[in-house]
Design a protein around this motif. Structure first.
Motif: not given
Length: 310
Positions: A274-287, A268-269, A90-91, A238-247
């Motif tokens: 893609s959003a879940a992948k980013a969230a999972r990475w953040l969780q792996q960083q302790g966030r 938008a997938c 789905d990516l 979305i107002p206030g959003a910041q970009g995060l490059d998954l690559g």
């Protein structure tokens, strides 16, 4: 096996047209191997090779034009539908967006050589508002390059291909079973890749658009909103959003935000992968991280405001 060889000999051009048309319409079977087989015959019959190239180009152009106009008419809904029914991970939407962001129209020239890009490049070009004349020119160049490459490889290795066909003919029915097994294995591999991708990202916490909008009104509780889509010209966010490059994920990026900050990612997938992948990475960083359910489309359906990307 003799039946297959007979079909290639008597109806090779028709098979090329149908195979390329089916693949470019979305069938999960590559037509390049058939082009190479036909290219082996073209080594002895150049006119046949030219006819095969023209028919492959016609079939691809018909299918790609349909997807281009579907993307122009229905936008990203077409992309989401294609990803849901395809066996590709789905990516694929984000990867196509990233390719267009990096290479622009060159993506259409290269798309047919890259798994996952081929089927989505045309509707994405339509959804992005690419002029039809530009699309036809770039897509036509890519189609001819792709077709000529397949036929050319077949012509270059025609002796090996002829030896392969002769060996398959000797195997008889066993050769057909072997080919059927290879096709089945290929389809199973793609299906398992998709299921693995979805399973790996299950269980990620999520938040609805209305709940997120309410949190944004609370200064103390407002999460950091991360847009993981590839940046494209004229794109809204979305107002206030910041970009995060998954690559280009790097723990050093997190230093700009307080350690106690909570993150909400969106894309938008299909299935918010893609959003879940980013969230999972953040969780792996302790966030702490959650996914916006439905992504930016869900936000829009809720009647919430957007802003122009910086």
């Amino acid at each position: 096996m003799d039946t297959l060889l007979h079909l290639l000999q008597q109806h090779g051009l028709l098979l090329v047209f149908l195979a390329v048309l089916a693949e470019q319409l979305g069938a999960p079977l590559p037509s390049l191997p058939l082009l190479m087989l036909v290219g082996g015959r073209a080594a002895h019959e150049p006119l046949f090779g030219l006819q095969a190239l023209l028919l492959a180009g016609l079939a691809a152009t018909l299918a790609n034009s349909l997807w281009f106009w579907a993307g122009r008419r229905w936008g990203r809904q077409v992309l989401s539908t294609l990803c849901r029914i395809s066996l590709s991970p789905d990516l694929c939407v984000r990867r196509n967006e990233a390719s267009f962001a990096r290479r622009g129209g060159l993506t259409l020239v290269l798309a047919k050589f890259l798994p996952g890009l081929s089927i989505l490049a045309a509707p994405l070009a339509g959804a992005m508002g690419m002029p039809a004349a530009t699309f036809m020119r770039l897509n036509g160049a890519g189609t001819l390059l792709w077709g000529a490459t397949g036929l050319g490889l077949g012509a270059l290795f025609h002796r090996q291909i002829e030896q392969l066909l002769a060996g398959l003919a000797q195997l008889g029915q066993q050769a057909l079973l072997m080919l059927a097994g290879l096709v089945a294995a290929y389809l199973l591999w793609r299906l398992l890749r998709r299921l693995h991708e979805q399973f790996a990202l299950r269980g990620t916490r999520s938040i609805g658009p209305s709940e997120l909008a309410a949190l944004q009104q609370q200064y103390q509780a407002a999460p950091v909103l991360l847009d993981v889509r590839a940046p494209l010209p004229g794109q809204t966010r979305i107002p206030g959003a910041q970009g995060l490059d998954l690559g280009a994920l790097d723990p050093a990026l997190l230093q700009r935000w307080p350690a106690e900050a909570e993150f909400v990612t969106y894309c938008a997938c299909p299935h918010d992968v893609s959003a879940a992948k980013a969230a999972r990475w953040l969780q792996q960083q302790g966030r702490r991280a959650r996914v916006l359910r439905g992504g930016i489309e869900g936000w829009q359906r809720a009647g919430l405001a957007l802003e122009e990307s910086a």
